[in-house]
Design a protein around this motif. Sequence first.
Motif, PDB file in Angstrom:
ATOM      1  N   LYS A   1       0.826  -1.206   0.000  1.00 38.26           N
ATOM      2  CA  LYS A   1       0.000   0.000   0.000  1.00 38.26           C
ATOM      3  C   LYS A   1       0.859   1.255   0.000  1.00 38.26           C
ATOM      4  CE  LYS A   1      -3.665  -2.256  -0.123  1.00 38.26           C
ATOM      5  NZ  LYS A   1      -2.763  -3.252  -0.817  1.00 38.26           N
ATOM      6  N   ALA A   2       0.540   2.123  -0.915  1.00 36.72           N
ATOM      7  CA  ALA A   2       1.338   3.338  -1.074  1.00 36.72           C
ATOM      8  C   ALA A   2       1.322   4.191   0.189  1.00 36.72           C
ATOM      9  CB  ALA A   2       0.814   4.150  -2.262  1.00 36.72           C
ATOM     10  N   ALA A   3       0.162   4.277   0.820  1.00 35.58           N
ATOM     11  CA  ALA A   3       0.048   5.158   1.986  1.00 35.58           C
ATOM     12  C   ALA A   3       0.939   4.669   3.123  1.00 35.58           C
ATOM     13  CB  ALA A   3      -1.408   5.227   2.439  1.00 35.58           C
ATOM     14  N   ALA A   4       0.864   3.378   3.412  1.00 35.10           N
ATOM     15  CA  ALA A   4       1.668   2.827   4.499  1.00 35.10           C
ATOM     16  C   ALA A   4       3.148   2.998   4.183  1.00 35.10           C
ATOM     17  CB  ALA A   4       1.333   1.358   4.689  1.00 35.10           C
TER      18      ALA A   4
ATOM     19  N   SER B   1       4.662   5.198   2.276  1.00 33.59           N
ATOM     20  CA  SER B   1       5.239   6.537   2.345  1.00 33.59           C
ATOM     21  C   SER B   1       5.104   7.146   3.740  1.00 33.59           C
ATOM     22  CB  SER B   1       4.627   7.446   1.279  1.00 33.59           C
ATOM     23  OG  SER B   1       3.247   7.554   1.449  1.00 33.59           O
TER      24      SER B   1
END
Lengths: 341, 341
Positions: free
Chosen positions: A48-51, A53
């Motif tokens: 997941k991109a959010a986790a 970054s």
Amino acid sequence: MATIREIAKLANTSIGTVSNYLNEPSLVAESTRKRIEEAIEFFDYHPKAAARSLKSRFTHRIGLVPLISSEDNRSENPGDNAFLELLAGINTVAAENKYDILLSAATNHADEMKTYQRLFGEGNVDGIILQGIQSEDERILFLKKKKFPFVAYGRSDLPIQYAYVDIDGGQGIIQAITYLKSLGHSRIAYITPSKSLMCTRQRWDGFIQGMSQNELQIRDEYLIEGDFSEKSGYESTKAFMNLNTPPTAVLTSNDVCAFGVMRCLKEMYLIPGKDLSVIGFDNVSLSQHWQPQLTTFAQPFRKIGFLLMESLLDMIHGREQFPHKLVQPDLIIRESTGPVC
Amino acid sequence: MATIREIAKLANTSIGTVSNYLNEPSLVAESTRKRIEEAIEFFDYHPKAAARSLKSRFTHRIGLVPLISSEDNRSENPGDNAFLELLAGINTVAAENKYDILLSAATNHADEMKTYQRLFGEGNVDGIILQGIQSEDERILFLKKKKFPFVAYGRSDLPIQYAYVDIDGGQGIIQAITYLKSLGHSRIAYITPSKSLMCTRQRWDGFIQGMSQNELQIRDEYLIEGDFSEKSGYESTKAFMNLNTPPTAVLTSNDVCAFGVMRCLKEMYLIPGKDLSVIGFDNVSLSQHWQPQLTTFAQPFRKIGFLLMESLLDMIHGREQFPHKLVQPDLIIRESTGPVC
DNA sequence: GTAGGGAATTGAAACGGTTCAATTATGGCA
DNA sequence: TGCCATAATTGAACCGTTTCAATTCCCTAC
């Protein structure tokens, strides 16, 4: 949706190792790697991109605030195609480096700075590409103060170091003069853009150098400060052609100005490319459909896009501090220039 | 950089309350709100996008994969301006709703599906806008299967429900026929696009309805299946004009085809708009610089962008399931049409 | 047999928000 | 004054990665 923990469990290893595989596969032993790959395949896992970054501080995105005219226009706006080519160039390099482009628009022009503050403040992007640089550009001041990676398309007059890519207008002018000389021209006029603009100075330096390099004489009556308007081309030409010895060629500040030059010639029953050679700047789409087709400079926007993105990546990864790059405009020879009679 | 905890501390409240203020200020008492605002101001605080979306599952981004031609071209590609206008429309609505646009390109065309899988799998965006819809479009199948919000610009022939915005080509044709009738035309020819295309069928329905509505007779010898090429316009016209009673007006499949029609007329010393009225489709930028200027349909791309984004937001927020929207093309009347002689 | 060292692995802590059940404050009313 | 409903607030748990110090494993050299 699968998480890294499920991958680790299925691959019979720890999440740390899976993370290593994701970011630096060489750290992971061959056999483990294989099991992880199978697990990823099995779950169709994507980190997941959010986790990612949140912890790593890298978004793998760069920001771009498009200049969008508020009115509905499908007109000949030369900037349009330019922006698209620029985007194509940026996007190509971005994709090769697994980066995406985040387009953020302000609802109104006054809020534009807010958009940059948000882009930076919310940690939406790793770097920013600026276009439409203005004198004393406040976006440059802001990003510089925050020490945030950015690259500008165009130079400003700020006395600070920053990364940019720009057209080498001066080299273009030199090239044009050399070309005109080869056609036998010696009486070359120049309608410069407004003195206040950055590009004017650069092109002017090129004009002086180009003329001296080709052993041509600069004559004051052949120089007019115009602007980017059709009218300034028209009126300058009127003045030139009423001289006792009119010029045989004219460099203009842009294509629209060159169209004005040609309108004036037409009124005087003179022929562009024969009685007066005309060179534009920008290569707007109309320039190749005009009668006669306009000799002009094209900016290699796609290449500029490449360079912008490459420079930005260099900055993001700390490989370079403030890369500067200049690109040559392409002289596109069409019908509005010809040998001197 | 400040975090929500520091804001809470300075405002003498809890992080939960600050979070409430950020997302639903009405939940927070006036006095508390004031203190929070001061603290935010003091620290120039912006909530981090990554942290926000990790828990909330909203990225406030929508995805778009641009169709980028691989070669350097600053040509008259009609799609270029279209894309930019579309983007402007999308961007406007996006900005009003605090959304950004994520542009993701594939390094090569074969990897295009991978880009969509990544966009979805990594949780990079809340929804996706598709363009360049093809018959049996695999992107539609993929996103539908994943139950991911998306809106397509254009209809496909898939027997599934999905959200789209499209041009109402049929209504356009009806409008054109009504206009021609008002000019006195009754012998109207039609060069349709290739039968395999989605738009052909829609326009064809419009043709039938428009002709019957205007009490005009459809004649087989006035119908030719062409394609989008200049050549098909040229050859169809040759056929039409060699008939015993040639048509007085012709609807073409697109502007390029219409240019072919006019080239043929020129060769035959016939005048577009007088001997034969010609209507194009697309309003490419050349169409207004052609001699004579082409009467054609323009797609209101910016408005289409609005509608795409509005529909997508409706889906993301569960307000609508599969919104369908059709927009009328604009008939732009220029010189290639005129009263029947 | 053991010391040493590099390669591989581990797992807890951290990143900075949102969420929600639980708690406290506030005001209206009899 | 006491009771209740509602408004406001709290803070611990959680989201899914990365990071890194610590540990284990494996091999080589002596």
